[in-house]
Design a protein around this motif. Structure first.
Motif, PDB file in Angstrom:
ATOM      1  N   THR A  54       0.009  78.424  10.361  1.00 50.94           N
ATOM      2  CA  THR A  54       0.887  79.122  11.302  1.00 50.94           C
ATOM      3  C   THR A  54       0.873  80.634  11.125  1.00 50.94           C
ATOM      4  OG1 THR A  54       2.809  78.911   9.853  1.00 50.94           O
ATOM      5  CG2 THR A  54       2.460  77.154  11.495  1.00 50.94           C
ATOM      6  N   GLY A  55       0.320  81.090  10.011  1.00 53.65           N
ATOM      7  CA  GLY A  55       0.293  82.529   9.762  1.00 53.65           C
ATOM      8  C   GLY A  55       1.628  83.066   9.293  1.00 53.65           C
ATOM      9  N   GLY A  56       2.511  82.173   8.885  1.00 57.25           N
ATOM     10  CA  GLY A  56       3.831  82.583   8.414  1.00 57.25           C
ATOM     11  C   GLY A  56       3.792  83.096   6.987  1.00 57.25           C
ATOM     12  N   ASN A  57       4.940  83.559   6.537  1.00 59.09           N
ATOM     13  CA  ASN A  57       5.038  83.964   5.132  1.00 59.09           C
ATOM     14  C   ASN A  57       4.722  82.750   4.294  1.00 59.09           C
ATOM     15  OD1 ASN A  57       5.849  86.539   5.835  1.00 59.09           O
ATOM     16  ND2 ASN A  57       8.008  85.985   5.834  1.00 59.09           N
ATOM     17  N   ARG A  58       3.836  82.921   3.354  1.00 61.17           N
ATOM     18  CA  ARG A  58       3.445  81.751   2.586  1.00 61.17           C
ATOM     19  C   ARG A  58       3.842  81.875   1.127  1.00 61.17           C
ATOM     20  NH1 ARG A  58      -2.755  83.300   3.361  1.00 61.17           N
ATOM     21  NH2 ARG A  58      -3.134  84.206   1.330  1.00 61.17           N
ATOM     22  N   GLU A  59       3.884  80.706   0.534  1.00 65.30           N
ATOM     23  CA  GLU A  59       4.165  80.631  -0.892  1.00 65.30           C
ATOM     24  C   GLU A  59       3.062  81.376  -1.630  1.00 65.30           C
ATOM     25  OE1 GLU A  59       4.507  76.584  -2.144  1.00 65.30           O
ATOM     26  OE2 GLU A  59       6.056  76.129  -0.686  1.00 65.30           O
ATOM     27  N   PRO A  60       3.302  81.750  -2.877  1.00 64.78           N
ATOM     28  CA  PRO A  60       2.221  82.394  -3.644  1.00 64.78           C
ATOM     29  C   PRO A  60       1.000  81.482  -3.728  1.00 64.78           C
ATOM     30  CG  PRO A  60       4.311  82.479  -4.835  1.00 64.78           C
ATOM     31  CD  PRO A  60       4.526  81.602  -3.639  1.00 64.78           C
ATOM     32  N   ASP A  61      -0.176  82.115  -3.810  1.00 67.67           N
ATOM     33  CA  ASP A  61      -1.404  81.328  -3.943  1.00 67.67           C
ATOM     34  C   ASP A  61      -1.299  80.433  -5.169  1.00 67.67           C
ATOM     35  OD1 ASP A  61      -2.447  82.576  -1.745  1.00 67.67           O
ATOM     36  OD2 ASP A  61      -3.774  83.907  -2.866  1.00 67.67           O
ATOM     37  N   PRO A  62      -1.785  79.203  -5.042  1.00 73.51           N
ATOM     38  CA  PRO A  62      -1.759  78.300  -6.203  1.00 73.51           C
ATOM     39  C   PRO A  62      -2.522  78.915  -7.376  1.00 73.51           C
ATOM     40  CG  PRO A  62      -2.418  77.147  -4.199  1.00 73.51           C
ATOM     41  CD  PRO A  62      -2.386  78.590  -3.874  1.00 73.51           C
ATOM     42  N   LYS A  63      -1.909  78.922  -8.525  1.00 77.93           N
ATOM     43  CA  LYS A  63      -2.501  79.562  -9.703  1.00 77.93           C
ATOM     44  C   LYS A  63      -3.625  78.737 -10.312  1.00 77.93           C
ATOM     45  CE  LYS A  63       1.415  82.317 -10.892  1.00 77.93           C
ATOM     46  NZ  LYS A  63       2.770  82.267 -10.956  1.00 77.93           N
ATOM     47  N   PHE A  64      -3.605  77.442 -10.086  1.00 74.52           N
ATOM     48  CA  PHE A  64      -4.574  76.572 -10.740  1.00 74.52           C
ATOM     49  C   PHE A  64      -5.868  76.414  -9.938  1.00 74.52           C
ATOM     50  CE2 PHE A  64      -1.705  74.069  -8.188  1.00 74.52           C
ATOM     51  CZ  PHE A  64      -2.555  73.267  -7.461  1.00 74.52           C
ATOM     52  N   ILE A  65      -5.972  77.100  -8.793  1.00 76.83           N
ATOM     53  CA  ILE A  65      -7.168  76.993  -7.968  1.00 76.83           C
ATOM     54  C   ILE A  65      -7.888  78.334  -7.982  1.00 76.83           C
ATOM     55  CG2 ILE A  65      -8.070  76.597  -5.650  1.00 76.83           C
ATOM     56  CD1 ILE A  65      -5.692  74.818  -5.118  1.00 76.83           C
ATOM     57  N   LYS A  66      -9.159  78.297  -8.296  1.00 74.88           N
ATOM     58  CA  LYS A  66      -9.967  79.501  -8.322  1.00 74.88           C
ATOM     59  C   LYS A  66      -9.978  80.134  -6.930  1.00 74.88           C
ATOM     60  CE  LYS A  66     -14.382  81.064 -10.041  1.00 74.88           C
ATOM     61  NZ  LYS A  66     -15.599  80.714 -10.722  1.00 74.88           N
ATOM     62  N   GLY A  67      -9.916  81.441  -6.881  1.00 71.78           N
ATOM     63  CA  GLY A  67      -9.858  82.154  -5.609  1.00 71.78           C
ATOM     64  C   GLY A  67     -10.987  81.812  -4.663  1.00 71.78           C
ATOM     65  N   SER A  68     -12.188  81.643  -5.202  1.00 69.61           N
ATOM     66  CA  SER A  68     -13.334  81.325  -4.354  1.00 69.61           C
ATOM     67  C   SER A  68     -13.189  79.938  -3.718  1.00 69.61           C
ATOM     68  CB  SER A  68     -14.638  81.410  -5.145  1.00 69.61           C
ATOM     69  OG  SER A  68     -14.612  80.517  -6.242  1.00 69.61           O
ATOM     70  N   VAL A  69     -12.541  79.023  -4.412  1.00 69.43           N
ATOM     71  CA  VAL A  69     -12.303  77.683  -3.870  1.00 69.43           C
ATOM     72  C   VAL A  69     -11.221  77.748  -2.796  1.00 69.43           C
ATOM     73  CG1 VAL A  69     -11.543  75.344  -4.425  1.00 69.43           C
ATOM     74  CG2 VAL A  69     -13.072  76.557  -5.981  1.00 69.43           C
ATOM     75  N   LEU A  70     -10.182  78.503  -3.061  1.00 67.70           N
ATOM     76  CA  LEU A  70      -9.113  78.670  -2.074  1.00 67.70           C
ATOM     77  C   LEU A  70      -9.653  79.346  -0.808  1.00 67.70           C
ATOM     78  CD1 LEU A  70      -6.137  78.080  -1.690  1.00 67.70           C
ATOM     79  CD2 LEU A  70      -5.622  80.308  -2.683  1.00 67.70           C
ATOM     80  N   ASP A  71     -10.626  80.232  -0.978  1.00 62.37           N
ATOM     81  CA  ASP A  71     -11.257  80.883   0.178  1.00 62.37           C
ATOM     82  C   ASP A  71     -11.910  79.867   1.102  1.00 62.37           C
ATOM     83  OD1 ASP A  71     -10.449  83.400  -0.629  1.00 62.37           O
ATOM     84  OD2 ASP A  71     -12.398  83.934  -1.521  1.00 62.37           O
ATOM     85  N   ILE A  72     -12.445  78.794   0.538  1.00 67.55           N
ATOM     86  CA  ILE A  72     -13.056  77.742   1.362  1.00 67.55           C
ATOM     87  C   ILE A  72     -12.000  77.109   2.258  1.00 67.55           C
ATOM     88  CG2 ILE A  72     -14.186  75.474   1.316  1.00 67.55           C
ATOM     89  CD1 ILE A  72     -15.561  76.453  -1.311  1.00 67.55           C
TER      90      ILE A  72
END
Length: 120
Positions: free
Chosen positions: A51-69
């Motif tokens: 939705t593009g809303g304010n989001r929770e902090p990025d999950p700390k246990f997931i590598k940034g490059s994986v979250l980018d996928i």
């Protein structure tokens, strides 16, 4: 907050309509939802991404490059024809309801997500 049976029934009907009217969009929704589950990303976070809303902090246990996928897959979903229908569905429901909505997308039976304390 627990989702009531009426809300779940309405969401289920809307999801079925999307799957019938736009199967390619629905397939992509299932794909993104499944990817989020496999990455163990909270469904509220996914709803915020979509939705593009304010989001929770990025999950700390997931590598940034994986979250980018995941973010790339969400962006692909957002460009699909008919996406506005799904966006409207998410925007009309509190993001606290996101776990129940995404579990329905993954095939959970409506009665299994109503008042389910485990997913809250």
């Amino acid at each position: 907050m627990y989702v009531n049976q009426k809300t779940i029934t309405e969401v289920q009907q809307e999801l079925e309509t999307i799957s019938i009217k736009n199967p390619a969009l629905y397939e992509e929704i299932v794909h993104v939802t499944s990817l989020s589950r496999q990455l163990q990303v909270k469904y509220r976070y996914l709803a915020d991404l979509i939705t593009g809303g304010n989001r929770e902090p990025d999950p700390k246990f997931i590598k940034g490059s994986v979250l980018d996928i995941l973010i790339q897959e969400v962006q692909k979903l957002q460009t699909m024809e008919g996406f506005e229908t799904f966006l409207d569905l998410l925007n009309r429901h509190d993001h606290a309801d996101a776990p129940e909505i995404f579990l329905l997308i993954l095939g959970a039976k409506p009665e299994s997500v109503v008042n389910n304390a485990i997913i809250s």
